[in-house]
Design an enzyme around this catalytic site. Structure first.
Site, PDB file in Angstrom:
ATOM      1  N   ALA A  85       0.807  -1.222   0.000  1.00 60.15           N
ATOM      2  CA  ALA A  85       0.000   0.000   0.000  1.00 60.15           C
ATOM      3  C   ALA A  85       0.838   1.269   0.000  1.00 60.15           C
ATOM      4  O   ALA A  85       0.358   2.337  -0.347  1.00 60.15           O
ATOM      5  CB  ALA A  85      -0.937   0.002   1.203  1.00 60.15           C
ATOM      6  N   GLY A  86       2.111   1.134   0.381  1.00 58.96           N
ATOM      7  CA  GLY A  86       2.959   2.326   0.500  1.00 58.96           C
ATOM      8  C   GLY A  86       3.269   2.942  -0.853  1.00 58.96           C
ATOM      9  O   GLY A  86       3.229   2.271  -1.881  1.00 58.96           O
TER      10      GLY A  86
ATOM     11  N   ARG B 257      10.706   7.635  -1.474  1.00 61.65           N
ATOM     12  CA  ARG B 257      12.115   7.793  -1.848  1.00 61.65           C
ATOM     13  C   ARG B 257      12.425   7.328  -3.275  1.00 61.65           C
ATOM     14  O   ARG B 257      13.507   7.548  -3.788  1.00 61.65           O
ATOM     15  CB  ARG B 257      13.009   7.053  -0.839  1.00 61.65           C
ATOM     16  CG  ARG B 257      13.234   7.856   0.422  1.00 61.65           C
ATOM     17  CD  ARG B 257      14.057   7.071   1.419  1.00 61.65           C
ATOM     18  NE  ARG B 257      13.273   6.042   2.085  1.00 61.65           N
ATOM     19  CZ  ARG B 257      13.797   5.023   2.760  1.00 61.65           C
ATOM     20  NH1 ARG B 257      15.101   4.885   2.838  1.00 61.65           N
ATOM     21  NH2 ARG B 257      13.012   4.149   3.345  1.00 61.65           N
TER      22      ARG B 257
ATOM     23  N   GLY C 238       0.437   2.300   9.077  1.00 65.49           N
ATOM     24  CA  GLY C 238       1.372   1.325   9.622  1.00 65.49           C
ATOM     25  C   GLY C 238       1.045  -0.101   9.191  1.00 65.49           C
ATOM     26  O   GLY C 238      -0.057  -0.382   8.714  1.00 65.49           O
TER      27      GLY C 238
ATOM     28  N   ASP D 179       7.662  -5.188  -1.794  1.00 69.77           N
ATOM     29  CA  ASP D 179       8.885  -4.493  -2.204  1.00 69.77           C
ATOM     30  C   ASP D 179      10.141  -5.272  -1.844  1.00 69.77           C
ATOM     31  O   ASP D 179      11.237  -4.723  -1.827  1.00 69.77           O
ATOM     32  CB  ASP D 179       8.932  -3.082  -1.597  1.00 69.77           C
ATOM     33  CG  ASP D 179       8.879  -3.111  -0.075  1.00 69.77           C
ATOM     34  OD1 ASP D 179       8.796  -4.207   0.507  1.00 69.77           O
ATOM     35  OD2 ASP D 179       8.924  -2.019   0.523  1.00 69.77           O
TER      36      ASP D 179
ATOM     37  N   ASN E 149      14.253  -7.941  12.224  1.00 73.09           N
ATOM     38  CA  ASN E 149      12.984  -8.413  11.660  1.00 73.09           C
ATOM     39  C   ASN E 149      12.993  -8.177  10.151  1.00 73.09           C
ATOM     40  O   ASN E 149      13.250  -7.073   9.681  1.00 73.09           O
ATOM     41  CB  ASN E 149      11.847  -7.614  12.319  1.00 73.09           C
ATOM     42  CG  ASN E 149      10.507  -7.865  11.647  1.00 73.09           C
ATOM     43  OD1 ASN E 149      10.293  -8.912  11.038  1.00 73.09           O
ATOM     44  ND2 ASN E 149       9.604  -6.896  11.766  1.00 73.09           N
TER      45      ASN E 149
ATOM     46  N   ASN F 206      14.974 -15.037 -53.245  1.00 75.25           N
ATOM     47  CA  ASN F 206      16.146 -14.200 -53.015  1.00 75.25           C
ATOM     48  C   ASN F 206      15.755 -12.744 -53.194  1.00 75.25           C
ATOM     49  O   ASN F 206      15.245 -12.356 -54.254  1.00 75.25           O
ATOM     50  CB  ASN F 206      17.253 -14.566 -54.004  1.00 75.25           C
ATOM     51  CG  ASN F 206      18.540 -13.845 -53.647  1.00 75.25           C
ATOM     52  OD1 ASN F 206      19.336 -14.317 -52.842  1.00 75.25           O
ATOM     53  ND2 ASN F 206      18.722 -12.662 -54.218  1.00 75.25           N
TER      54      ASN F 206
ATOM     55  N   ALA G 276      16.014  -5.820 -61.697  1.00 81.57           N
ATOM     56  CA  ALA G 276      16.435  -4.791 -60.747  1.00 81.57           C
ATOM     57  C   ALA G 276      15.775  -3.455 -61.091  1.00 81.57           C
ATOM     58  O   ALA G 276      15.543  -3.138 -62.255  1.00 81.57           O
ATOM     59  CB  ALA G 276      17.947  -4.646 -60.779  1.00 81.57           C
TER      60      ALA G 276
END
Ligand code: UD1
Ligand code: CA
Length: 456
Positions: free
Chosen positions: A10-11, A15, A78, A103, A170, A376, A422
């Site tokens: 959710a963040g 940064r 949080g 992340d 942690n 060709n 050609a």
């Protein structure tokens, strides 16, 4: 036992300085959140819920083929609050919920399985995945009792002097007994240094209730989270090394692994040799015995056995056995190049099929065409597929000789065993076995330069 997982995503990731939600930044070609989802599925956790908030719609869109459910966290209060937002997903379920973050994409299937096994075999109410590191700055610390068992987790900003010295941290990855977690989510308070609801507080709450809480040590590298572009590149480097090592162990030669970029879903057959500067993306599959000389980008394409490619771009296409491509060829989406074909320098192929054994050696554009085998193409052929309004189709049979500098004005058909002189601009069908010439006759004026006074 029944298992499900929550993936916290959710963040915003301030940064990263990005318009894109953090978990949608890519590592080795895939969004971090999709890497974590894939790892969970490989670990046999199939019931997955993403907690989304910042850029929720974008995250939903990027994960829409993953068969996951979503919980919305409107405000990022949080990690404890994030899990609370997923209450509906958890209620009525009995078993284990693994909680990971979107992340931290380096977590492996092996570690997830081991953690779940540890948690379930030990009948823990909660298990935390931890690591021991030299510099624990910024991490939540694992605080143990005198007997070594887990007591609580204290966030860096809330640590006292003794707690700051603890080097066990942690990882923010956990397994919980679903009921034990649900019973205590509402007991989490936000009276801490950051004023956030910490999921980590549930550990101390469970411990104080006499419930069994455990910790399992996991490799620190696997827990690395991405908060900045610098960390994104560090995590990408680790992932790239893992991918390259995997292919080398399967019999692929990678001449310079530091300069070879292979996506997570790419498959490569044995005895393929990869020179530096190659970028292989999407669902690309390179079969056995190919040589990728330097500097190609191949995305979402199937390259059959024994193909050699150099300094070229191939997108959403197929290339048949023993064909050679490049240098400097561009094969655009929906092309199907046959076996033993030569696609040479400065050749562009777009949404076309090229039959077996055909040679398109130099400076040629083929778009919206069906080309037969053993043709060709002379240097500088152009399929004129666009009339300024619409694209048209060109069909060329087998064994056709297309002379240098021919324009094929589409729609047009050139049948089998034909020969085009050609410099021709072909606007009408060339029937089987015919010769076609479509250019002005040469005029020669003898003594002309002298008469004009231009002779030197
Ligand atoms: C968290 C842990 C910390 C651990 C560290 C490891 C807590 C309280 N702390 O700290 O012990 O050492 O990870 O990296 O859990 N998120 C939400 N909603 C929120 C808040 C966070 O979805 O309201 C998501 C974030 O997008 C991120 C993850 O949860 O993916 C971790 O959140 P973050 O605030 O970065 O936790 P840390 O402070 O790093
Ligand atoms: Ca935080």
């Amino acid at each position: 036992m029944y298992k499900c997982a929550l993936i916290l995503a959710a963040g915003k990731g301030k940064r990263m300085k990005s318009d894109l939600p953090k978990v949608l930044h890519k590592v080795c070609g895939k969004e971090m959140v999709n890497i974590v989802i894939d790892t969970m599925k490989k670990s046999a956790i199939l019931d997955l819920n993403l907690v989304i908030g910042k850029g929720a719609e974008l995250v939903k869109e990027a994960t829409k083929n993953q068969n996951v459910s979503y919980s919305l966290q409107k405000e990022q209060l949080g990690t404890g609050d994030a899990v609370k937002c997923a209450k509906k997903f958890l209620e009525g379920k009995k078993g284990t919920v693994a909680i990971f973050t979107g992340d931290a994409p380096l977590i492996t299937e092996d570690t997830v399985k081991k953690a779940i096994e540890f948690h379930e075999n030990g009948q823990y109410a909660a298990t935390v995945l931890t690591s021991i590191i030299d510099n624990p700055e910024g991490y939540g610390r694992i605080i143990r009792k005198e007997d070594g068992s887990l007591k609580k987790i204290v966030e860096h900003k809330d640590c006292n002097e003794n707690e700051l010295c603890v080097k066990e941290i942690n990882s923010a990855m956990y397994c919980f007994d679903i009921q034990s977690l649900l019973d205590n989510l509402d007991k989490i308070k936000n009276n801490n240094a950051q004023g956030e609801y910490y999921l980590t507080d549930v550990i101390e709450i469970l411990e104080s209730q006499g419930k069994k809480v455990g910790a399992i040590l996991v490799p620190f590298e696997e827990t690395l989270g991405v908060n900045s572009r610098v960390q994104l590149s560090e995590v990408s480097t680790i992932m790239r090394n893992r991918i390259n090592k995997y292919h080398m162990e399967n019999g692929v030669t990678i001449i310079d692994p530091l300069n070879t970029y292979i996506g997570l879903d790419v498959k490569i057959g044995a005895d393929t040799i990869i020179y530096p500067g190659n970028v292989l993306e999407g669902n690309t599959e390179i079969k056995d015995g190919c040589i990728l000389y330097p500097n190609s980008r191949i995305d979402n394409s199937v390259i059959e056995k024994g193909v050699s490619i150099q300094s070229s771009v191939i997108l959403d296409s197929e290339v048949g056995q023993n064909t050679t491509v490049g240098p400097y060829a561009y094969i655009r989406p929906e092309s199907k190049v046959g076996n033993n074909v030569r696609i040479g320098d400065f050749v562009e192929i777009k949404k076309s099929t090229i039959g077996d054994g055909t040679k398109v050696s130099h400076l040629t554009y083929i778009g919206d065409a069906e080309v037969g085998g053993n043709c060709n193409f002379g240097c500088g052929t152009v399929v004129v597929n666009y009339d300024g309004k619409e694209k048209h189709k060109t069909i060329i049979g087998n064994h056709s000789f297309i002379g240098c500098n021919t324009n094929l004005v589409s729609p047009v058909t050139v049948e089998d065993n034909t020969y085009i002189a050609a410099g021709s601009t072909i606007t009408d069908k060339v029937p089987e076995g015919a010769f076609a010439i479509a250019r002005a006759r040469q005029v020669v004026k003898e003594g002309w330069t002298k008469k004009k006074g231009l002779s030197k």
